[in-house]
Design a protein around this motif. Sequence first.
Motif, PDB file in Angstrom:
ATOM      1  N   VAL A  59       1.129  -9.158  -0.105  1.00 36.69           N
ATOM      2  CA  VAL A  59       0.419  -8.495   0.932  1.00 36.69           C
ATOM      3  C   VAL A  59       0.661  -7.195   1.512  1.00 36.69           C
ATOM      4  CG1 VAL A  59      -0.220  -8.921   3.500  1.00 36.69           C
ATOM      5  CG2 VAL A  59      -0.091 -10.854   1.954  1.00 36.69           C
ATOM      6  N   TYR A  60      -0.185  -6.116   1.393  1.00 33.48           N
ATOM      7  CA  TYR A  60      -0.180  -4.939   1.793  1.00 33.48           C
ATOM      8  C   TYR A  60      -0.595  -4.745   3.283  1.00 33.48           C
ATOM      9  CZ  TYR A  60       0.242   0.103   1.411  1.00 33.48           C
ATOM     10  OH  TYR A  60       0.489   1.529   1.523  1.00 33.48           O
ATOM     11  N   SER A  61      -1.703  -5.312   3.727  1.00 31.53           N
ATOM     12  CA  SER A  61      -2.184  -5.167   4.986  1.00 31.53           C
ATOM     13  C   SER A  61      -2.849  -6.564   5.120  1.00 31.53           C
ATOM     14  CB  SER A  61      -2.933  -3.832   5.276  1.00 31.53           C
ATOM     15  OG  SER A  61      -4.054  -3.993   4.437  1.00 31.53           O
ATOM     16  N   TYR A  62      -3.386  -6.830   6.496  1.00 29.51           N
ATOM     17  CA  TYR A  62      -3.715  -8.168   6.812  1.00 29.51           C
ATOM     18  C   TYR A  62      -4.685  -7.908   7.958  1.00 29.51           C
ATOM     19  CZ  TYR A  62      -0.094  -8.920  10.279  1.00 29.51           C
ATOM     20  OH  TYR A  62       0.769  -8.761  11.486  1.00 29.51           O
ATOM     21  N   GLY A  63      -5.297  -9.053   8.381  1.00 28.41           N
ATOM     22  CA  GLY A  63      -6.367  -9.209   9.481  1.00 28.41           C
ATOM     23  C   GLY A  63      -7.575  -8.627   9.091  1.00 28.41           C
ATOM     24  N   HIS A  64      -8.088  -8.973   7.782  1.00 27.70           N
ATOM     25  CA  HIS A  64      -9.171  -8.077   7.402  1.00 27.70           C
ATOM     26  C   HIS A  64     -10.351  -9.440   7.168  1.00 27.70           C
ATOM     27  CE1 HIS A  64      -7.469  -4.190   6.317  1.00 27.70           C
ATOM     28  NE2 HIS A  64      -6.606  -4.838   5.547  1.00 27.70           N
ATOM     29  N   ARG A  65     -11.472  -9.030   7.414  1.00 21.99           N
ATOM     30  CA  ARG A  65     -12.687 -10.121   7.423  1.00 21.99           C
ATOM     31  C   ARG A  65     -12.876 -10.017   5.954  1.00 21.99           C
ATOM     32  NH1 ARG A  65     -18.570 -10.332   8.400  1.00 21.99           N
ATOM     33  NH2 ARG A  65     -18.826 -12.356   9.162  1.00 21.99           N
ATOM     34  N   ASN A  66     -13.407  -8.862   5.443  1.00 19.01           N
ATOM     35  CA  ASN A  66     -14.155  -8.966   3.744  1.00 19.01           C
ATOM     36  C   ASN A  66     -13.705  -7.712   3.414  1.00 19.01           C
ATOM     37  OD1 ASN A  66     -15.184 -10.167   1.476  1.00 19.01           O
ATOM     38  ND2 ASN A  66     -17.273  -9.983   2.142  1.00 19.01           N
ATOM     39  N   VAL A  67     -12.857  -7.166   2.549  1.00 19.71           N
ATOM     40  CA  VAL A  67     -12.826  -5.931   2.095  1.00 19.71           C
ATOM     41  C   VAL A  67     -13.433  -5.720   0.724  1.00 19.71           C
ATOM     42  CG1 VAL A  67     -11.237  -4.084   1.216  1.00 19.71           C
ATOM     43  CG2 VAL A  67     -10.651  -5.561   3.343  1.00 19.71           C
ATOM     44  N   GLN A  68     -14.417  -4.559   0.795  1.00 16.96           N
ATOM     45  CA  GLN A  68     -15.096  -4.464  -0.507  1.00 16.96           C
ATOM     46  C   GLN A  68     -15.210  -2.965  -0.946  1.00 16.96           C
ATOM     47  OE1 GLN A  68     -19.042  -6.284  -0.926  1.00 16.96           O
ATOM     48  NE2 GLN A  68     -18.450  -8.361  -0.488  1.00 16.96           N
ATOM     49  N   GLY A  69     -14.293  -2.328  -0.374  1.00 19.91           N
ATOM     50  CA  GLY A  69     -14.360  -0.814  -0.698  1.00 19.91           C
ATOM     51  C   GLY A  69     -12.768  -0.293  -0.567  1.00 19.91           C
ATOM     52  N   LEU A  70     -12.229   0.267  -1.652  1.00 16.73           N
ATOM     53  CA  LEU A  70     -11.025   0.928  -1.712  1.00 16.73           C
ATOM     54  C   LEU A  70     -11.036   2.495  -2.158  1.00 16.73           C
ATOM     55  CD1 LEU A  70      -8.929  -2.270  -3.219  1.00 16.73           C
ATOM     56  CD2 LEU A  70      -8.962  -1.598  -0.807  1.00 16.73           C
ATOM     57  N   ALA A  71     -10.354   3.328  -1.637  1.00  9.60           N
ATOM     58  CA  ALA A  71     -10.290   4.812  -2.237  1.00  9.60           C
ATOM     59  C   ALA A  71      -9.037   5.376  -1.383  1.00  9.60           C
ATOM     60  CB  ALA A  71     -11.445   5.504  -1.977  1.00  9.60           C
ATOM     61  N   TRP A  72      -8.592   6.481  -2.260  1.00  5.18           N
ATOM     62  CA  TRP A  72      -7.526   7.218  -1.961  1.00  5.18           C
ATOM     63  C   TRP A  72      -8.069   8.729  -1.870  1.00  5.18           C
ATOM     64  CZ3 TRP A  72      -7.234   3.192  -4.874  1.00  5.18           C
ATOM     65  CH2 TRP A  72      -6.079   2.320  -4.678  1.00  5.18           C
ATOM     66  N   ASP A  73      -7.337   9.401  -0.791  1.00  3.39           N
ATOM     67  CA  ASP A  73      -7.898  10.579  -0.571  1.00  3.39           C
ATOM     68  C   ASP A  73      -7.063  11.651  -1.230  1.00  3.39           C
ATOM     69  OD1 ASP A  73      -5.612  11.122   0.970  1.00  3.39           O
ATOM     70  OD2 ASP A  73      -6.414  10.620   2.896  1.00  3.39           O
ATOM     71  N   ALA A  74      -7.245  13.005  -1.137  1.00  7.22           N
ATOM     72  CA  ALA A  74      -6.351  13.797  -2.148  1.00  7.22           C
ATOM     73  C   ALA A  74      -4.808  13.865  -1.738  1.00  7.22           C
ATOM     74  CB  ALA A  74      -6.997  15.178  -1.577  1.00  7.22           C
ATOM     75  N   ASP A  75      -4.574  13.293  -0.567  1.00  6.72           N
ATOM     76  CA  ASP A  75      -2.967  13.149  -0.278  1.00  6.72           C
ATOM     77  C   ASP A  75      -2.494  11.894  -0.353  1.00  6.72           C
ATOM     78  OD1 ASP A  75      -2.884  15.825   0.663  1.00  6.72           O
ATOM     79  OD2 ASP A  75      -3.910  15.470   2.408  1.00  6.72           O
ATOM     80  N   GLY A  76      -3.366  10.992  -1.188  1.00  2.43           N
ATOM     81  CA  GLY A  76      -2.739   9.644  -1.816  1.00  2.43           C
ATOM     82  C   GLY A  76      -2.898   8.499  -0.387  1.00  2.43           C
ATOM     83  N   ARG A  77      -3.790   8.993   0.622  1.00  4.13           N
ATOM     84  CA  ARG A  77      -3.784   7.850   1.638  1.00  4.13           C
ATOM     85  C   ARG A  77      -4.967   6.817   1.197  1.00  4.13           C
ATOM     86  NH1 ARG A  77      -2.756  12.828   5.135  1.00  4.13           N
ATOM     87  NH2 ARG A  77      -4.984  13.382   4.305  1.00  4.13           N
ATOM     88  N   LEU A  78      -4.759   5.689   1.476  1.00  7.48           N
ATOM     89  CA  LEU A  78      -5.629   4.649   1.238  1.00  7.48           C
ATOM     90  C   LEU A  78      -6.698   4.364   2.325  1.00  7.48           C
ATOM     91  CD1 LEU A  78      -6.650   2.189  -0.788  1.00  7.48           C
ATOM     92  CD2 LEU A  78      -4.858   0.808   0.405  1.00  7.48           C
ATOM     93  N   TRP A  79      -7.993   4.239   1.850  1.00  7.71           N
ATOM     94  CA  TRP A  79      -8.915   4.104   2.917  1.00  7.71           C
ATOM     95  C   TRP A  79      -9.630   2.609   2.329  1.00  7.71           C
ATOM     96  CZ3 TRP A  79      -9.862   7.097   7.175  1.00  7.71           C
ATOM     97  CH2 TRP A  79      -9.094   8.112   7.086  1.00  7.71           C
ATOM     98  N   ALA A  80     -10.296   1.870   3.335  1.00  5.97           N
ATOM     99  CA  ALA A  80     -10.850   0.801   2.768  1.00  5.97           C
ATOM    100  C   ALA A  80     -12.040   0.503   3.898  1.00  5.97           C
ATOM    101  CB  ALA A  80      -9.786  -0.681   2.990  1.00  5.97           C
TER     102      ALA A  80
END
Length: 380
Positions: free
Chosen positions: A228-249
Motif C-alpha cells: 500500500v502506497y496510499s489509501y482511502g480511494h474509491r476507484n483509481v483509473q489514472g496514474l501519471a508523473w510530472d516532470a519532477d517525478g510527482r505522482l498524480w491520480a
Amino acid sequence: MRRGLVVSRTVRSGSGAGRALAGGAVALLLLAGCAGAPAGAPSGTPSAPATSGSRAPSPVRVAGTLTEGLKSPWGLAELPGGDLLVSSRDERTVTRVDARSGRQTPLGEVPGVRPEGEGGLLGLAVRDGWVYAYLTAASDNRIVRMRYGGGAGDRLGAPEPVLTGIPKGFVHNGGRIAFGPDGMLYAGTGETGRTGLAQDRGSLGGKILRMTPEGRPAPGNPFPGSLVYSYGHRNVQGLAWDADGRLWASEFGQDTWDELNLVRPGRNYGWPVVEGAAHRAGYTDPVAQWRTADASPSGIAYARGAIWTAGLRGERLWRTPLSGGERSGEPEAFLKGEYGRLRTVLATAGGTRLWLVTSETDTRGTPGPGDDRILRLELG
C-alpha cells in the motif's frame, strides 16, 4: 455533432438525462455509469471549474485518427519504437498498432480473463521485454506479465502472475498500471463497491499500490512489508508523473465530486468518509475536482506543464495546468461531446503529442461508425 459520424446522436450513456435525438422527439434516460446525478455543492467546497472562454490559440488539436474499429479498448502502452499496444476489456485481447499507419496486428488473447461489468482485461505497461496487464480473473483482480519480443509478428508469451488477490467486483475494479521514474510498478485499485475496503490498510482494494517488477512490496513503502502506497480511494483509473517525478491520480467520485489528486506516500484520500475537498484533518484534499457529470475521469497523462484527463461520462478532455505540486489555473475542457466517452490518454516520449482512446463500445456508450478509435492530438 460528433466528428466522423454521419448521423448526429446526442444521447450518451452516463449523461444522467436524455437529450433530444436529432430529427425526433424521443428522449431516453440512460445509466449514469459509476456516478449518480450530481448533488448541490457542499458547503465550503469550491464550485465546479469552468471551461475555457479564452480566444487564445488552443493548446491541443486533433490531428487525425490513428486507427479505428477497436472493441472495448481500455489499456494503452507505448513500445520502445513508438508503436502502441491496446487491450480490449471484453474481447480479452492485446493488439499492436503501428504508430504511423495505424495498422492493427493482433497479439493474442490473454488466458484467464473473466470480463463482467467493469472488469476484464484492463491496464497495460511495458518494461524490459515484458508486457504487464491488470486483469479480472475468476476469483480476483490480478497483475500478470507476458514475454513479448517486440516484433510485429510476435505473439505474447504465457502469463506469469505478478500480484494476485486484489478484490474484484462488478464495478470499481480500478485497473491502471504504470512504471514510475523509480522503476517500481504502481497500480490503481477500486473498492469494488464495498466502501470499507478503502480505509482498511490490510486490503488491496481502494488503494494505490507500489511494488517491484516481480510484485513484492517496494523498498521505501510507507507501511513496512505492505504494497500500500496510499489509501482511502474509491476507484483509481489514472496514474501519471510530472516532470519532477510527482505522482498524480484520477479518482471517480460517487454523487458530487470527481478528483485529481497529488499522491503522497502513506496519505489517506478520504473515501468513504469524505468526497472532494473537505478540509478535514487526517484526509488529503484533491488538487482539482469536477462535478461527476462533467468528468468521470479515467486515464491521465502529463505533458506541457499540465495533467490531461480523459472523461467518460463528461465526454471531454480536461487540461489542469500545474506549478510544482499546485494547480496554477482553472481546468479547461476540450473536445466536449465530439468523440463520445474518453477512456485513456497517453503522452508520447517527446511530450508533443497525446494518444486519446475513445470508449463508446464499453456497453455504456452509443457506438457509431468507426468506434472505437485512437486519436492523434498535437500540443501547442
